[in-house]
Scaffold this motif. Structure first.
Motif, PDB file in Angstrom:
ATOM      1  N   TRP A  87       0.821  -1.210   0.000  1.00  0.00           N
ATOM      2  CA  TRP A  87       0.000   0.000   0.000  1.00  0.00           C
ATOM      3  C   TRP A  87       0.857   1.263   0.000  1.00  0.00           C
ATOM      4  O   TRP A  87       0.583   2.216  -0.749  1.00  0.00           O
ATOM      5  N   LEU A  88       1.912   1.306   0.821  1.00  0.00           N
ATOM      6  CA  LEU A  88       2.787   2.476   0.867  1.00  0.00           C
ATOM      7  C   LEU A  88       3.432   2.734  -0.491  1.00  0.00           C
ATOM      8  O   LEU A  88       3.582   3.886  -0.918  1.00  0.00           O
ATOM      9  N   LYS A  89       3.801   1.680  -1.181  1.00  0.00           N
ATOM     10  CA  LYS A  89       4.368   1.836  -2.526  1.00  0.00           C
ATOM     11  C   LYS A  89       3.313   2.371  -3.491  1.00  0.00           C
ATOM     12  O   LYS A  89       3.617   3.192  -4.367  1.00  0.00           O
ATOM     13  N   SER A  90       2.068   1.939  -3.310  1.00  0.00           N
ATOM     14  CA  SER A  90       1.001   2.336  -4.241  1.00  0.00           C
ATOM     15  C   SER A  90       0.688   3.825  -4.151  1.00  0.00           C
ATOM     16  O   SER A  90       0.231   4.421  -5.141  1.00  0.00           O
ATOM     17  N   ILE A  91       0.884   4.438  -2.981  1.00  0.00           N
ATOM     18  CA  ILE A  91       0.607   5.870  -2.844  1.00  0.00           C
ATOM     19  C   ILE A  91       1.885   6.702  -2.990  1.00  0.00           C
ATOM     20  O   ILE A  91       1.841   7.928  -2.872  1.00  0.00           O
ATOM     21  N   ASN A  92       3.022   6.039  -3.219  1.00  0.00           N
ATOM     22  CA  ASN A  92       4.315   6.735  -3.342  1.00  0.00           C
ATOM     23  C   ASN A  92       4.612   7.603  -2.120  1.00  0.00           C
ATOM     24  O   ASN A  92       4.945   8.783  -2.237  1.00  0.00           O
ATOM     25  N   ALA A  93       4.483   7.004  -0.955  1.00  0.00           N
ATOM     26  CA  ALA A  93       4.693   7.753   0.294  1.00  0.00           C
ATOM     27  C   ALA A  93       6.135   8.230   0.415  1.00  0.00           C
ATOM     28  O   ALA A  93       7.078   7.490   0.141  1.00  0.00           O
ATOM     29  N   ASP A  94       6.274   9.496   0.847  1.00  0.00           N
ATOM     30  CA  ASP A  94       7.599  10.062   1.093  1.00  0.00           C
ATOM     31  C   ASP A  94       8.038   9.868   2.540  1.00  0.00           C
ATOM     32  O   ASP A  94       9.239   9.824   2.824  1.00  0.00           O
ATOM     33  N   LEU A  95       7.080   9.786   3.463  1.00  0.00           N
ATOM     34  CA  LEU A  95       7.405   9.642   4.881  1.00  0.00           C
ATOM     35  C   LEU A  95       6.274   8.902   5.580  1.00  0.00           C
ATOM     36  O   LEU A  95       5.093   9.155   5.313  1.00  0.00           O
ATOM     37  N   VAL A  96       6.641   7.985   6.462  1.00  0.00           N
ATOM     38  CA  VAL A  96       5.677   7.302   7.324  1.00  0.00           C
ATOM     39  C   VAL A  96       5.736   7.952   8.698  1.00  0.00           C
ATOM     40  O   VAL A  96       6.812   8.103   9.279  1.00  0.00           O
ATOM     41  N   ILE A  97       4.580   8.363   9.204  1.00  0.00           N
ATOM     42  CA  ILE A  97       4.461   8.955  10.547  1.00  0.00           C
ATOM     43  C   ILE A  97       3.601   8.024  11.377  1.00  0.00           C
ATOM     44  O   ILE A  97       2.616   7.465  10.879  1.00  0.00           O
ATOM     45  N   SER A  98       3.966   7.862  12.641  1.00  0.00           N
ATOM     46  CA  SER A  98       3.235   6.916  13.482  1.00  0.00           C
ATOM     47  C   SER A  98       2.935   7.495  14.850  1.00  0.00           C
ATOM     48  O   SER A  98       3.789   8.102  15.484  1.00  0.00           O
TER      49      SER A  98
END
Length: 429
Positions: A120-131
């Motif tokens: 999923w993260l690849k599908s949205i081309n995420a630049d940063l993951v925040i948690s």
């Protein structure tokens, strides 16, 4: 066009400085209570104002976010990656049920969770993951080469520590795995009232993250048709249903209680008023003479920021509480009510004492703006400025045993166990 409710105080500044590059942020938020979601909403609002897309991954209700942000750049994905703490009511945490549920929902399907989130993260081309503070999100980000940042005042390894001690050594691997996942994130953006969080290696401290006000005290009272001479208390247990058997005699003469979380079928006495489920509580808190509830980041931060005296009731088995309590009491913002007095309606002396408090929190409350700016710079790869301000901590840190976790103020202190402090051996550190 991005539309926001107006009302940000000038001294709190605006959004993160707009970037010439639009970025995509994936923000994982625990569904436990409302405090995580409300502070995330404040950070998200600044990221979106800076021109970025934000995908919020959570089981928390959408209205907590859309109360503040209305934008086509805000996306929601309903996913449960961890259960937080299992509570039978607003004040009762079940440690063994929590570990059992976490095992079923997070430990056993771990491999499939990691694979699905990576895709999923690849599908949205995420630049940063925040948690805040979903540990597996940090591991997924590392697996696919995306930087990750946690924004929090506590971490689940420290909350679960007591539960593991109660459940026995066979459960230690749960805490080890959570801590190992956290240790993979690039930074912890640490909020005031924080617990010891030894799993994180690099720490940046920011001011209180607080939702801004949109209405004045006068406007709130006029909308609710409450006279100026009526004393107002808000009953707020942070997203947990209010199932107290409320009676008219619980309140002194001249008082009205605004109830958050009341069920649709719950009948209230004439001096109690039910608030809508999606009510914007900061405005209500700021308009109230005091608040009754449990200690959680959202309630404490908003009570301090808007100088609302807080009558709090102890919640067992949640190691966040002593640190929030210390902050609240340091700024003369709260007093404790016993659970028996809450349930029996012996409220009058606490309300009278609360009226004598003079909360004195004068620190900055623009943590949402500051955090958003840091997140934007980390996503752009500009981490050098923050490296100098960060403080190295980690599960391999020899200083870990110095931390003390208090069950309750003035009672037994519990050191972080040796098996946890040596967990670095499990991580290959």
């Amino acid at each position: 066009m991005v539309a926001f409710k107006m009302g940000m105080k000038e001294q709190d500044g605006g959004a993160a400085v707009p970037s010439s590059k639009k970025m995509v942020f994936a923000y994982y938020v625990t569904g436990h209570g409302f405090g995580h979601a409300t502070r995330v909403a404040e950070v998200v609002s600044h990221l979106i104002l800076a021109g970025h897309d934000v995908h919020v991954v959570t089981a928390a209700p959408e209205f907590v976010f859309t109360n503040e942000v209305h934008s086509p750049r805000l996306f929601f994905r309903k996913v449960v990656l961890e259960c937080g703490a299992v509570q039978s009511d607003a004040l009762t945490v079940d440690p063994l049920a929590t570990l059992a549920k976490y095992t079923e929902e997070t430990v056993k399907p771990r491999a499939s969770i990691l694979a699905k989130e990576a895709e999923w993260l690849k599908s949205i081309n995420a630049d940063l993951v925040i948690s805040d503070v979903v540990s597996t999100a940090c591991r997924v980000a590392t697996d696919i080469g995306i930087p990750s940042v946690c924004v929090a005042n506590f971490s689940w390894d420290i909350i679960y520590l007591d539960y593991v001690l109660a459940a026995g050594p066979d459960s230690r691997s749960i805490v080890w795995q959570i801590a190992e996942d956290y240790s993979r994130c690039n930074f912890l953006i640490r909020l005031p009232g924080y617990c010891p969080m030894p799993a994180f290696r690099n720490v940046i401290d920011v001011p209180l993250v607080v939702r801004r006000l949109y209405k004045s005290k006068k406007e709130v009272r006029e909308e609710l048709r409450i006279a100026d001479n009526v004393k107002l208390v808000i009953l707020n247990f942070g997203g947990q249903p209010s199932e107290l058997k409320l009676k008219e005699e619980f309140l002194p003469s001249g008082w009205l209680c605004l109830v958050c979380g009341a069920s649709d079928t719950q009948d209230l006495p004439v001096n109690f008023k039910k608030l809508p489920k999606n009510v914007y509580t900061p405005d209500i808190i700021a308009a109230s003479d005091c608040m009754i509830g449990k200690l959680g980041y959202g309630s404490v931060s908003e009570a301090l920021a808007y100088k609302c005296p807080f009558v709090f009731v102890h919640r067992e088995n949640f190691n966040e509480e002593p640190f929030l309590r210390k902050m609240l009491e340091n700024y003369q913002g709260g007093i404790e009510m016993s659970r028996n007095d809450l349930l029996s309606g012996h409220w009058k002396p606490y309300l009278e004492r609360a009226m004598s408090l003079k909360p004195c929190y004068e620190e900055s409350i623009n943590g949402g703006e500051v955090a958003a700016q840091i997140l934007q710079e980390i996503a752009l790869g500009k981490t050098h400025a923050w490296d100098k301000r960060s403080e190295a901590k980690g599960s391999c840190d020899a200083a870990v045993p110095e931390y003390q976790i208090r069950r309750a103020i003035g009672q037994e202190e519990i050191s972080i166990p040796e098996w946890y402090s040596k967990a670095g051996n499990q991580f290959g550190c």
